[in-house]
Design an enzyme around this catalytic site. Sequence first.
Site, PDB file in Angstrom:
ATOM      1  N   ASP A   1       0.834  -1.205   0.000  1.00 18.46           N
ATOM      2  CA  ASP A   1       0.000   0.000   0.000  1.00 18.46           C
ATOM      3  C   ASP A   1       0.868   1.254   0.000  1.00 18.46           C
ATOM      4  O   ASP A   1       0.643   2.183  -0.781  1.00 18.46           O
ATOM      5  CB  ASP A   1      -0.923  -0.023   1.219  1.00 18.46           C
TER       6      ASP A   1
ATOM      7  N   GLU B   1      -1.741  -5.770  -4.569  1.00 23.97           N
ATOM      8  CA  GLU B   1      -1.042  -4.885  -3.642  1.00 23.97           C
ATOM      9  C   GLU B   1       0.056  -5.641  -2.902  1.00 23.97           C
ATOM     10  O   GLU B   1       1.162  -5.123  -2.710  1.00 23.97           O
ATOM     11  CB  GLU B   1      -2.039  -4.288  -2.651  1.00 23.97           C
TER      12      GLU B   1
END
Length: 241
Positions: free
Chosen positions: A53, A124
């Site tokens: 992230d 991610e």
Amino acid sequence: MDSSRAAELTDFIQQLDAEIPINAELLALVDQALTHVSSGRARNLERLEFLGDAVLRLAATEFIDRHHTDLAVGACSNLRAQLVSDRWLADVGAALGIEQHLLLGRHAQGDRSAESRLRADATEALIGALYSALGNVEAIHRWLTPHWCATAEAVLATPHQFAGKTALQEWSQGQGLGLPSYTTEECSRQHGDPERFRCRVSIQGQDLAEAKGRSRKEAEQNAATAALQALEGSDSPQASQ
């Protein structure tokens, strides 16, 4: 890791077309990134997703700084929001066929409503795995820049579709009508359901549009975009000013 899984992941990494040197450490990290929490394994994607992230936001910011030097700061923020969104991550994962390589627990298998969320989380985590193995973001740029270029072109060509709330607020304040009001309700408790939330947007008590989304934020953006489209097609004096 057995030889068949190693071969599978090697082919998968080569699909990224990012000139990534493949070794045992990288394979282990990518395997972890593709291991969902539902599998029950201690080494799963959770921490790599957390790392990914932050890395994604940094890399996307660098992309904008390199390729869109004339954008105002506010426009940069709006663009970055699209380049790191869950929907964008899910689309990148879908292009890779990432779900074919995921190790899932029984309860997560076959849950169609969660497919988009699973793809986004794994993509991610994959970003986190690459950064952890390589120690820099250059391979991530080589992989993601073509995707970012396509998204940035679409966002900058049709900003209302991607920044509905901001555009609607600017319009309503420009008309002296104050701020739009959003009323959102949860229609489903299924995580990843594209119609989980329903939002109605109004200005000065007049309902303009209604839309659904996977999250409250997405439903609000969709409702704002629908309102702008309705206003653009309206013959009212306010909409034409």
